[in-house]
Design an enzyme around this catalytic site. Sequence first.
Site, PDB file in Angstrom:
ATOM      1  N   SER A 171      37.746  44.087  39.830  1.00 29.47           N
ATOM      2  CA  SER A 171      38.501  45.322  39.990  1.00 29.47           C
ATOM      3  C   SER A 171      37.599  46.541  39.811  1.00 29.47           C
ATOM      4  O   SER A 171      36.792  46.604  38.886  1.00 29.47           O
ATOM      5  CB  SER A 171      39.622  45.356  38.943  1.00 29.47           C
ATOM      6  OG  SER A 171      40.382  46.511  39.065  1.00 29.47           O
ATOM      7  N   ASP A 207      41.949  39.563  49.438  1.00 28.55           N
ATOM      8  CA  ASP A 207      41.893  39.046  48.075  1.00 28.55           C
ATOM      9  C   ASP A 207      41.565  37.560  47.933  1.00 28.55           C
ATOM     10  O   ASP A 207      40.844  37.184  47.025  1.00 28.55           O
ATOM     11  CB  ASP A 207      43.221  39.329  47.370  1.00 28.55           C
ATOM     12  CG  ASP A 207      43.107  39.283  45.861  1.00 28.55           C
ATOM     13  OD1 ASP A 207      42.075  39.716  45.317  1.00 28.55           O
ATOM     14  OD2 ASP A 207      44.052  38.806  45.206  1.00 28.55           O
ATOM     15  N   LYS A 218      49.163  34.712  41.712  1.00 27.66           N
ATOM     16  CA  LYS A 218      47.985  34.123  41.078  1.00 27.66           C
ATOM     17  C   LYS A 218      48.248  32.690  40.632  1.00 27.66           C
ATOM     18  O   LYS A 218      47.310  31.890  40.520  1.00 27.66           O
ATOM     19  CB  LYS A 218      47.529  34.982  39.894  1.00 27.66           C
ATOM     20  CG  LYS A 218      46.970  36.342  40.305  1.00 27.66           C
ATOM     21  CD  LYS A 218      45.805  36.235  41.287  1.00 27.66           C
ATOM     22  CE  LYS A 218      45.149  37.586  41.546  1.00 27.66           C
ATOM     23  NZ  LYS A 218      44.135  37.534  42.606  1.00 27.66           N
ATOM     24  N   ARG A 262      50.438  49.316  41.111  1.00 26.86           N
ATOM     25  CA  ARG A 262      50.173  48.437  42.260  1.00 26.86           C
ATOM     26  C   ARG A 262      51.103  48.733  43.416  1.00 26.86           C
ATOM     27  O   ARG A 262      52.185  49.285  43.257  1.00 26.86           O
ATOM     28  CB  ARG A 262      50.392  46.970  41.853  1.00 26.86           C
ATOM     29  CG  ARG A 262      49.414  46.431  40.838  1.00 26.86           C
ATOM     30  CD  ARG A 262      48.232  45.785  41.507  1.00 26.86           C
ATOM     31  NE  ARG A 262      47.267  45.258  40.555  1.00 26.86           N
ATOM     32  CZ  ARG A 262      46.209  44.566  40.917  1.00 26.86           C
ATOM     33  NH1 ARG A 262      45.989  44.288  42.188  1.00 26.86           N
ATOM     34  NH2 ARG A 262      45.357  44.140  40.012  1.00 26.86           N
ATOM     35  N   ARG A 265      49.177  40.588  34.461  1.00 30.82           N
ATOM     36  CA  ARG A 265      49.260  39.178  34.077  1.00 30.82           C
ATOM     37  C   ARG A 265      49.044  39.047  32.566  1.00 30.82           C
ATOM     38  O   ARG A 265      48.425  39.906  31.936  1.00 30.82           O
ATOM     39  CB  ARG A 265      48.190  38.368  34.801  1.00 30.82           C
ATOM     40  CG  ARG A 265      48.405  38.183  36.285  1.00 30.82           C
ATOM     41  CD  ARG A 265      47.263  37.396  36.900  1.00 30.82           C
ATOM     42  NE  ARG A 265      45.964  37.991  36.583  1.00 30.82           N
ATOM     43  CZ  ARG A 265      45.160  37.578  35.610  1.00 30.82           C
ATOM     44  NH1 ARG A 265      45.481  36.544  34.858  1.00 30.82           N
ATOM     45  NH2 ARG A 265      44.000  38.176  35.384  1.00 30.82           N
ATOM     46  N   LYS A 285      35.975  46.281  46.518  1.00 28.49           N
ATOM     47  CA  LYS A 285      36.246  45.127  47.395  1.00 28.49           C
ATOM     48  C   LYS A 285      37.189  45.497  48.546  1.00 28.49           C
ATOM     49  O   LYS A 285      36.928  45.188  49.708  1.00 28.49           O
ATOM     50  CB  LYS A 285      36.845  44.004  46.535  1.00 28.49           C
ATOM     51  CG  LYS A 285      37.161  42.707  47.241  1.00 28.49           C
ATOM     52  CD  LYS A 285      37.287  41.550  46.251  1.00 28.49           C
ATOM     53  CE  LYS A 285      38.324  41.780  45.181  1.00 28.49           C
ATOM     54  NZ  LYS A 285      39.685  41.381  45.566  1.00 28.49           N
ATOM     55  N   THR A 286      38.296  46.151  48.208  1.00 30.88           N
ATOM     56  CA  THR A 286      39.269  46.528  49.239  1.00 30.88           C
ATOM     57  C   THR A 286      38.723  47.657  50.110  1.00 30.88           C
ATOM     58  O   THR A 286      38.819  47.623  51.338  1.00 30.88           O
ATOM     59  CB  THR A 286      40.603  46.948  48.587  1.00 30.88           C
ATOM     60  OG1 THR A 286      41.107  45.854  47.828  1.00 30.88           O
ATOM     61  CG2 THR A 286      41.632  47.333  49.637  1.00 30.88           C
ATOM     62  N   HIS A 294      37.812  34.265  45.542  1.00 25.71           N
ATOM     63  CA  HIS A 294      38.506  35.508  45.203  1.00 25.71           C
ATOM     64  C   HIS A 294      37.711  36.639  45.851  1.00 25.71           C
ATOM     65  O   HIS A 294      36.792  37.192  45.267  1.00 25.71           O
ATOM     66  CB  HIS A 294      38.560  35.666  43.675  1.00 25.71           C
ATOM     67  CG  HIS A 294      39.364  36.835  43.221  1.00 25.71           C
ATOM     68  ND1 HIS A 294      39.074  37.543  42.088  1.00 25.71           N
ATOM     69  CD2 HIS A 294      40.471  37.414  43.744  1.00 25.71           C
ATOM     70  CE1 HIS A 294      39.947  38.510  41.927  1.00 25.71           C
ATOM     71  NE2 HIS A 294      40.804  38.453  42.923  1.00 25.71           N
TER      72      HIS A 294
END
Length: 542
Positions: free
Chosen positions: A239, A258, A201, A323, A59, A243-244, A221
């Site tokens: 990041s 997410d 986003k 990604r 982004r 989290k994942t 988030h």
Amino acid sequence: METINQIKKPSLRQYGIKNAKVFWDLPPNELQRITTEKRMGVETKNGTLAVNTGKFTGRSPQDRFIVKDNYTANKVWWGKINKPLSSENFDKLQQNVVEYLSNKELYASDAFVCAAPEFKTNIRTIAEYPWSSMFVYNMFLRLSEEDHENFQEDWLILCAPGYICENPEAYGIRQGNFSILDFTKKIALIGGSAYTGEMKKGIFSALNLILPIERNVLPMHCSANVGEAGDTAIFFGLSGTGKTTLSADPKRKLIGDDEHGWTADNTIFNFEGGCYAKVIDLTEEKEPDIFRAIKPGAILENVVFDENGEVDFADFSITQNTRVSYPIYHIDNIQEPSFAGNPTNIFFLTCDAFGVLPPISKLTPGQAAYHFISGYTAKVAGTEAGITEPVPSFSACFGEPFMPLHPTKYAEMLSKKMTEAGVNVWLINTGWTGGPFRVGSRIKLRYTRAMITAALEGKLDEVDFEQHPIFGLFMPKYCPGVPTEMLDPMNTWLQKGAYIGKAIHLAHFFHLNFEKFANEASKQIIEGGPLIDEHHNLSEHI
């Protein structure tokens, strides 16, 4: 019942787009075929589509704008994150984009976001590239045939990566690319960037304003999963904090990885229909769910592969931000539909490279709000050019770039919901112990999983806690499956004085970061911060 391709769709002339050849709601295999035939992407060895997003591999936050008008003027927290653009400039840019999209082959798709039926929000996307449409299929929720027939969009995405604004100053923007939200027109306008995350986003940012103000829903988030007993767990983290990884639990069903909402009646629902995961250094051993989800239907972005199509996930010569996008059904153990109730545990994940935060601590409501607003982690050497020592990184609400309201608004909603629902909130350090980066060691994943499991199973409900002398956090004295000496980080350092010095150093960064929020924060939230003030004095409330 008609097939989707036979359903009559509107002319794009209603959007000002003329003489375009439009492909509506093509399935992923067809979009992949067109992408490879147009030489806009290639298939890897196992048939997964790989694309290069060009100049922008992430982004561009400096080129994100919100139209400042009667709806947004007194709601948005204007500043470095949320930059204003006039309605007049938006209208001119929109006109330029629709003229650019005219006379082209375009890919249009209808989908929705927000899995809880009462919050369903219809999204129509008109894209210049076929793989942008494939990304939308993966990331948003997929409609039934009946919904396709009766579709009316709530929001429109116009995505024109090939359009570059030639005179940006005249339009109030910084350079030729832009990502703009108009809350009155309900349009997300994207130009000059092929990075697909701008679409995802953009809609997330829109929901982050609309849901709290209009629907009393807290947008988050975070990732989320649910146990067999219906107990929901939420994982916030920036990041690289896990989290994942940590929400992927074979004993629990994944709600999403997410973006979620928390309703007034304690429902947790996924905004999305897919996952957009980093794949740098990916291995099947480290991230089995993500690794196995990379198959036909997924889209790899900016990865490097050899002449046989074999992907080298360790190669970041294009970008660190490699990604994969895939529909959530590429994961086996998922919650369908993707919502659940009764959140009982919230985990704030931080990768503390200074090695001073406890591996697990329980937070009071004030502390939870403070750490939520702070959104702390640390960057370590190698993550960005020029970083050789740990650097603190703060992102309000663990998602500051996507939060149009003042962070305290979200934090106060979180505190209220936590109190009403009786939720336990935990701070989990997935970073270093025994010293900072290069001196100590990374906390083993099996210990982190053991701590999270103990919290989820209520095994920490009866243990004794002690308060950290500098951060005020409550550390359990015992946790099944974890060496007891690890639970108080001071015990893991060879020199206690060095530990205290480094902890005060980090507490100082917390105070500095929080100064910009202090005027809007309640006394309870401010007192949730470190017990050492910016002058290294113990605060009065301990």
